[in-house]
Each structure stands twice: as structure tokens, then as C-alpha cells.
Design an enzyme around this catalytic site. Structure first.
Site, PDB file in Angstrom:
ATOM      1  N   LEU A   1       0.830  -1.203   0.000  1.00 36.52           N
ATOM      2  CA  LEU A   1       0.000   0.000   0.000  1.00 36.52           C
ATOM      3  C   LEU A   1       0.867   1.258   0.000  1.00 36.52           C
ATOM      4  CD1 LEU A   1      -2.541  -1.384   2.607  1.00 36.52           C
ATOM      5  CD2 LEU A   1      -2.944  -1.086   0.153  1.00 36.52           C
ATOM      6  N   PRO A   2       0.302   2.401  -0.399  1.00 32.44           N
ATOM      7  CA  PRO A   2       1.120   3.598  -0.617  1.00 32.44           C
ATOM      8  C   PRO A   2       1.737   4.223   0.633  1.00 32.44           C
ATOM      9  CG  PRO A   2      -0.942   3.740  -1.847  1.00 32.44           C
ATOM     10  CD  PRO A   2      -1.070   2.583  -0.909  1.00 32.44           C
TER      11      PRO A   2
ATOM     12  N   THR B   1       6.194   0.737   1.973  1.00 28.39           N
ATOM     13  CA  THR B   1       7.255   1.542   2.582  1.00 28.39           C
ATOM     14  C   THR B   1       6.575   2.586   3.454  1.00 28.39           C
ATOM     15  OG1 THR B   1       8.735   1.223   0.696  1.00 28.39           O
ATOM     16  CG2 THR B   1       9.205   3.074   2.164  1.00 28.39           C
TER      17      THR B   1
ATOM     18  N   LYS C   1      14.982   0.254   4.192  1.00 29.88           N
ATOM     19  CA  LYS C   1      14.342   0.731   2.962  1.00 29.88           C
ATOM     20  C   LYS C   1      14.355   2.254   2.861  1.00 29.88           C
ATOM     21  CE  LYS C   1      12.102   1.151  -0.805  1.00 29.88           C
ATOM     22  NZ  LYS C   1      10.710   0.768  -1.064  1.00 29.88           N
TER      23      LYS C   1
ATOM     24  N   LYS D   1       7.129  11.201  -0.531  1.00 36.65           N
ATOM     25  CA  LYS D   1       6.706  10.618   0.744  1.00 36.65           C
ATOM     26  C   LYS D   1       7.862   9.895   1.427  1.00 36.65           C
ATOM     27  CE  LYS D   1       5.204   6.623   0.768  1.00 36.65           C
ATOM     28  NZ  LYS D   1       5.696   5.230   1.003  1.00 36.65           N
TER      29      LYS D   1
END
Length: 337
Positions: free
Chosen positions: A105-106, A136, A212, A287
Site C-alpha cells: 500500500l502507498p 514503505t 528501505k 513521501k
């Protein structure tokens, strides 16, 4: 380094104990639930269902994506000749029917809502379910959700990815995995191997997310530097393919120059040669840059270059079109100046 909550510390020290009748991935009766069929998730789920013999149930708020996925041609289940792809009508159905759940998911808010929202995954999560989040997101949110999953007797792992849409399509992603134990990591590795070529155990819960955001922080700045180099060279009259060849044979070589060159026409399979479509959106890179800055702020580490890169992606995203294009479209933004 981020500190685990007391619950996270306690769970991190518990050795893995398989649940009674815990289904193994090589058991075709095991069902994989997949939540999030965006540019990355769609291809990851496709590799899962085409490379494994398991059934998969998918969910996404985008009905066009689930409809398209349901049309993928795969052999029927050898157990009962039933279709191996199904579409869930809600998240509760995913939780109730799945032995493994992967979320892609975003943002942090989406992951938290998927698990903790009304009729979300937690409400119907079965003990022993392996829950892998490949989004992430903020490390603290990842640990918070993981602890809630643990409270349900399920197995949480954070496993964000690197490799982009091309890596998702090829099944060559790198997975950075955080989990409570090496045994639980090995359980996750069994399923992640269908989607990636490198599956790396980074440590306890949340460490996959930490690794990440560090990687993407570096990637974001490297793409801007590559775009600037390509823009300067071409403006000065150098053929972009020649410039790219020299860079990739020299010390400036990096993923952004070699795999996803931001200059259109240099690499036919790169997003830049598809009008920057079907890639990793600039708004998502922005983001991720903010995630790294927030983490650095909590540790009182100055990130001067990354701060400037974040501002640049902010300017890119002020262009409504470029915000949804691959982040290599920073090359296009530079050339507009």
C-alpha cells in the site's frame, strides 16, 4: 536506531513456535491474500500466482485492477479443479480465508487503516497467519501494527522492496525483511522468493523499513544527480546514449543511470521512454524522502543533501502531471527551468 515498544522487545525475544496444523506454502491448500494492486502490487501478485501452486485472493479499492487481475490465465487447482484466483469483496474476507497476507500500500495511513480500521484485517485475523507488509511506511507505524498482529497470535514481518516496477515485473525485487526471529524470516522467504531474487533478513521488527528508507533516501538524490548530468550533457551537444554509456562505464554509474535512466530514449524499457508512465510516482518518492527526514530528525542527524532533494521533489509534485509520473520525471522538470 528506533526503539521498539516494550511489547515489541518482548515479542522479539520469543523463538518461533509453529501453530498446530500451521499450513506450509508447499501445501496447495494454503491461500495467499494480497492487498494492494497498484503498479508494484499487481506484478508481485501476478508472479505469486503464476510461479506458485497456491490460490490467491486479492483486494483493492480499484475495481478495474481486481478485474484485470482476475483475468490472468493460470492452471486450475490440482486439488479440486477450482479457479486459483478470486477477488475479495472486503478486507474481512481476506483475513478469514488467507493463511498468508501480503499488503502493498502507498502510505502509513493506508496500512494502519487496512489492519486497524472497522472490519479491517485484524478483526478477522486467524492465529498463525503470516502477515507480510511490503509497503514503505514509517518505522514506528510498522512496529505498532506488527505488535497488534502479534497480539492476535499471527506472525508479523515488514518486508519493503527495492527494484521498481521493472523488478516487480521480472520477479527480481530485493526484499528487506524485519521480523521477530530467523525462523519466521525463513517462513516469509518461502513466499517472497516467488517475487524477488534477493531476500535479506535485516533484524528485528521495523528494521526492514529502516533499511528501505535509507535506500530510498539515497536513490532519490542519485536520480536528481543523474538527471542533472544527463540534462547538462545533452544541452552541451553530447548524444544522450553515448553519455549514458560512458557514465555506466565510469565512476558515475548507478541504478538511476544504468537501469532507469531519466533521459527519454536512452533505455527503451525505462519509464522515461514511456512518457514516465508505469513507474514509481514522484509523489511516493517525496513521501519516502519525508520518512527519511523524519527519522533523521528523531535521531538528530543533519541530512543536508536529502533535505534539498526533498525540496526538489516537492517542486516536481507541484506539477499535477509529474506528481503521478515516475520520479525520474525530475529530468523533465529540470529541462523546463
Amino acid at each position: 536506531m528506533f526503539k521498539l515498544s516494550p511489547l515489541g522487545k518482548r515479542l522479539g525475544s520469543i523463538p518461533f513456535k509453529p501453530q498446530p496444523n500451521h499450513p506450509l506454502l508447499n501445501d496447495e491448500s494454503s491461500v495467499i491474500g494480497f492487498v494492494g494492486l497498484g503498479n508494484m502490487g499487481f506484478n508481485m501478485a501476478k508472479n505469486l500466482v503464476t510461479k506458485s501452486s497456491n490460490s490467491i485472493i486479492v483486494y483493492d479499492i480499484n475495481k478495474d485492477a481486481t478485474s484485470k487481475f482476475s483475468q490472468i490465465q493460470v492452471p486450475l487447482s490440482s486439488n479440486n479443479d477450482s479457479p486459483r484466483i478470486s477477488v475479495a469483496s472486503n478486507l474481512s474476507e481476506i483475513a478469514a480465508k488467507s493463511n498468508y497476507i501480503i499488503t502493498m500500500l502507498p502510505e502509513s495511513a493506508h496500512v494502519k487503516a487496512a489492519y486497524c480500521g472497522k472490519d479491517g484485517l485484524l478483526a478477522h485475523l486467524k492465529p498463525g497467519t503470516v502477515c507480510i507488509d511490503s509497503s514503505t511506511i514509517d518505522t514506528h507505524v510498522s512496529i505498532e501494527v506488527s505488535n497488534l498482529i502479534s497480539d492476535k497470535g499471527a506472525i508479523p514481518l515488514d518486508a519493503p522492496v527495492s527494484g521498481g516496477v521493472m523488478g516487480a515485473e521480472a520477479g527480481s525485487l530485493t526484499f528487506m525483511v524485519g521480523g521477530r526471529s530467523s525462523d519466521e524470516f525463513l517462513i516469509a522467504k518461502d513466499i517472497l522468493q516467488f517475487m524477488g531474487s534477493k531476500i535479506i533478513h535485516c533484524g528485528g521488527l521495523g528494521t526492514g523499513q529502516t533499511v528501505k528508507i535509507c535506500n530510498n533516501m539515497l536513490l532519490g538524490s542519485a536520480m536528481i544527480a543523474t538527471a542533472e548530468a544527463m540534462a547538462l550533457g545533452t544541452k552541451l551537444g553530447v548524444d544522450p546514449k553515448l553519455l549514458s554509456t560512458v557514465i555506466n562505464s565510469s565512476s558515475g554509474r548507478c541504478w538511476s543511470s544504468e537501469v532507469s535512466n531519466p533521459c527519454p530514449g536512452v533505455l527503451p524499457n525505462a519509464p522515461s521512454s514511456r512518457d514516465y508512465n508505469d513507474g514509481f510516482a514522484s509523489k511516493l518518492m517525496l513521501k519516502d524522502m519525508y520518512l527519511s527526514l523524519n527519522a533523521a530528525k528523531s535521531q538528530k542527524i543533519p541530512l543536508l543533501l536529502s533535505s534539498l532533494s526533498t525540496q526538489i521533489y516537492g517542486h516536481v509534485c507541484n506539477d499535477a502531471d509529474l506528481a503521478n509520473k515516475d520520479f525520474s520525471s525530475v529530468f523533465k522538470w529540470i529541462n523546463k527551468k
